[in-house]
Design an enzyme around this catalytic site. Structure first.
Site, mmCIF file in Angstrom:
data_model
loop_
_atom_site.group_PDB
_atom_site.id
_atom_site.type_symbol
_atom_site.label_atom_id
_atom_site.label_comp_id
_atom_site.label_asym_id
_atom_site.label_seq_id
_atom_site.Cartn_x
_atom_site.Cartn_y
_atom_site.Cartn_z
ATOM 1 N N HIS A 126 50.957 1.196 -29.871
ATOM 2 C CA HIS A 126 50.082 0.463 -28.456
ATOM 3 C C HIS A 126 48.884 0.834 -28.917
ATOM 4 O O HIS A 126 48.215 1.519 -29.896
ATOM 5 C CB HIS A 126 50.217 1.248 -27.517
ATOM 6 N N ASP A 128 46.009 1.380 -26.877
ATOM 7 C CA ASP A 128 45.023 1.984 -25.678
ATOM 8 C C ASP A 128 45.280 3.562 -26.171
ATOM 9 O O ASP A 128 46.140 3.909 -26.598
ATOM 10 C CB ASP A 128 45.605 1.837 -24.440
ATOM 11 N N ASP A 159 47.472 8.793 -32.002
ATOM 12 C CA ASP A 159 48.299 8.214 -30.941
ATOM 13 C C ASP A 159 47.437 7.008 -30.438
ATOM 14 O O ASP A 159 46.689 7.173 -29.772
ATOM 15 C CB ASP A 159 48.326 9.283 -29.939
ATOM 16 N N GLU A 193 50.244 1.710 -22.517
ATOM 17 C CA GLU A 193 51.280 2.675 -22.799
ATOM 18 C C GLU A 193 50.799 4.111 -22.071
ATOM 19 O O GLU A 193 51.454 4.661 -21.464
ATOM 20 C CB GLU A 193 51.457 2.683 -24.234
ATOM 21 N N GLU A 194 49.293 4.520 -22.315
ATOM 22 C CA GLU A 194 48.977 5.679 -21.950
ATOM 23 C C GLU A 194 49.043 5.837 -20.299
ATOM 24 O O GLU A 194 48.856 6.940 -19.655
ATOM 25 C CB GLU A 194 47.585 5.963 -22.307
ATOM 26 N N ASP A 223 59.814 2.912 -31.926
ATOM 27 C CA ASP A 223 58.536 3.115 -31.270
ATOM 28 C C ASP A 223 57.875 4.315 -31.678
ATOM 29 O O ASP A 223 58.709 5.140 -32.885
ATOM 30 C CB ASP A 223 58.788 3.212 -29.769
ATOM 31 N N HIS A 473 45.955 14.192 -28.074
ATOM 32 C CA HIS A 473 45.458 13.994 -26.754
ATOM 33 C C HIS A 473 44.305 15.045 -26.646
ATOM 34 O O HIS A 473 44.028 15.598 -25.456
ATOM 35 C CB HIS A 473 46.422 14.303 -25.519
#
Length: 512
Positions: A126, A128, A159, A193-194, A223, A473
């Protein structure tokens, strides 16, 4: 005579313990031999040109704040950059490569194979990212893509733009060298996705209408997910690659209380906030029940056991006796405790209207990550028993049940080809890598692909050390140049190794 009554049973138990530790749980000798591609030993380099392209990708501030709130302009720019940079895929190979726009901003590349009898596979990433937080805590601006000799710093390196970039570069390299593959495969690049799953849901729906998708017969889906960890267990000197064969579920529950108004000069105790505070304290001090042994965490521990040193190997190989001790040890650290149970985190709380008025209401949001043996309804019932106060009303705000546990082991083609590719593309100048099944603690787009295959795996080919876990994150997210090179080779050889109808025994020669 009396002492022999105790000595003989003791010796029997000791013999059983030692037999299990050193006969049943023996290391797999194959991991100590270099593992190469079954077909080719081509190696990709993370050179300056690729570094520059990756830095450009990182500079797009593709932030997802919350549902229905994203930096859409930057997501559009990122999407358009990907389409432009990899335009050669559809331009040079129009007969078998197609690009589909899904849910407006997500992309799906379709690479049709020559052998229609081979089941396709799906690679997913992903574009985002989560917000960067307090910018003053970052060593370098979070969207600069700053690089030194060892790291690239930016939000999204881990990520999930690192996966996205290495995946797309590998696809491009493969097609430039080999042309049309034998086996069809797809590459999904989602935009949300987030915060949600519109992109992945749309891709899952589209692929369900394609051959092998209608009846859920994709060979596998890969994934983002669990990673390579070092110093994961005491006395374990080998790096440990964990393939996520399941992922935890997600439950967001709201607890609310409403009471009549009143003045703070004549308070009726306890107040709404006081009642809620007691409930929160109970939830935090009383964890959800341990599900140790009911999920993939047991397979991870058993797979690691042969490579541990005595006496830890003796303990781990005899779960029938030492299981409660191991379960207690797992509770000592948040990252290992999360493997064996549903976790509880109070993330939002509110209450009160004015400083001299009794609060008429108070509420809290509790976030749970569900163990594979739990369900949303089961956790809510456990919470009700823990709180034990009918004045508080609980309701489910959002729920995503835990995933099924995917098949794994040497007899499962999809898992075995992942395992061999991980070994093949890990540096040969280091300790041999051990590959084990495990549990993905976070949520991924793979939730939207359960209709395509029973073989859903979650893995990112990057090494995490202890200080890297908080960067995900968190502040100062970064990735090593060496990890990027490993990612390029992992995805390239995964595509290459999947072009066969079966997986022969690996050749013994250095690959990386």
């Amino acid at each position: 005579m009396f002492r022999y009554i105790f000595l003989i049973p003791f010796l029997i138990i000791l013999a059983i313990l030692l037999f299990r530790a050193f006969v049943i749980f023996t290391p797999d000798k194959a991991i100590f031999e270099p593992c190469s591609s079954t077909v080719d030993n081509h190696s990709l380099k993370f050179d300056q040109q690729r570094l520059h392209t990756f830095q450009t990708l990182l500079q797009f501030q593709t932030i997802s704040y919350e549902e229905n709130r994203q930096n859409i302009d930057e997501i559009k720019k990122c999407r358009d950059f990907i389409k432009k940079h990899y335009h050669g895929l559809t331009k040079n190979y129009p007969n078998f490569v197609q690009l589909h726009s899904i849910a407006e901003y997500s992309l799906l590349y379709s690479i049709q194979g020559k052998n229609s009898s081979l089941k396709p596979f799906l690679l997913s990433a992903h574009m985002d990212v989560v917000p960067a937080g307090n910018l003053e805590r970052w060593k370098h601006p979070p969207f600069s893509g700053y690089a030194d000799d060892e790291f690239i710093f930016a939000r999204g390196t881990l990520d999930n733009k690192g996966n996205l970039f290495t995946m797309m570069e590998a696809v491009q390299e493969y097609l430039n060298i080999y042309g049309q593959p034998s086996r069809t495969f797809y590459v999904a690049l989602t935009h949300d996705e987030e915060i949600s799953s519109a992109g992945a849901d749309g891709i899952g729906q589209y692929l369900s209408e394609q051959p092998f998708g209608r009846d859920g017969q994709f060979e596998f889906v890969l994934d983002e997910g669990t990673v390579i960890v070092e110093e994961a267990f005491p006395t374990l000197h080998n790096p440990l690659a964990i393939i996520g064969v399941a992922e935890k579920g997600f439950l967001s529950a709201e607890y609310r209380i409403d009471l009549p108004p009143g003045h703070s000069s004549m308070p009726t105790l306890p107040t709404a906030i006081g009642i809620l505070a007691r409930a929160v304290d109970k939830l935090e001090s009383t964890p959800q029940p341990s599900r140790f042994g009911q999920g993939p965490e047991m397979s991870l521990l058993l797979a690691v056991t042969p490579y541990l040193s005595f006496p830890l190997r003796l303990v781990m190989s005899n779960m029938w006796l030492f299981g409660p001790v191991i379960q207690w040890v797992l509770t000592r650290k948040p990252e290992t405790n999360a493997l064996q149970r549903t976790t509880t985190a109070v993330t939002l709380i509110s209450g009160g209207e004015k400083e001299n008025t009794l609060p008429t209401s108070a509420s809290a949001i509790v976030n749970h990550r569900l163990h594979t043996a739990d369900s949303c309804r089961r956790v809510l019932e456990t919470n009700r028993a823990i709180i034990n106060d009918d004045r508080l009303i609980g309701r489910i705000k959002s729920c995503s049940q835990p995933s099924p546990i995917s098949p794994y082991g040497k007899n499962v083609y999809a898992y075995r080809v992942l395992e061999q590719t991980i070994r093949q593309t890990f540096e040969q100048d280091r300790e041999p890598i051990i590959v084990v099944p495990g549990l993905m603690l976070g949520a991924t787009d793979s939730r939207s692909y359960t209709n395509l295959s029973k073989n859903l795996y979650r893995y990112s080919p990057f090494v995490y050390r202890h200080d890297d876990l908080n960067r995900l994150h968190g502040d100062n997210e970064r990735i090593r140049h060496r990890d990027m090179q490993r990612g390029l080779n992992f995805y390239f050889h995964l595509i290459l190794n999947n072009q066969l109808g079966h997986l022969p025994e690996p050749k013994v020669k250095s690959e990386f």
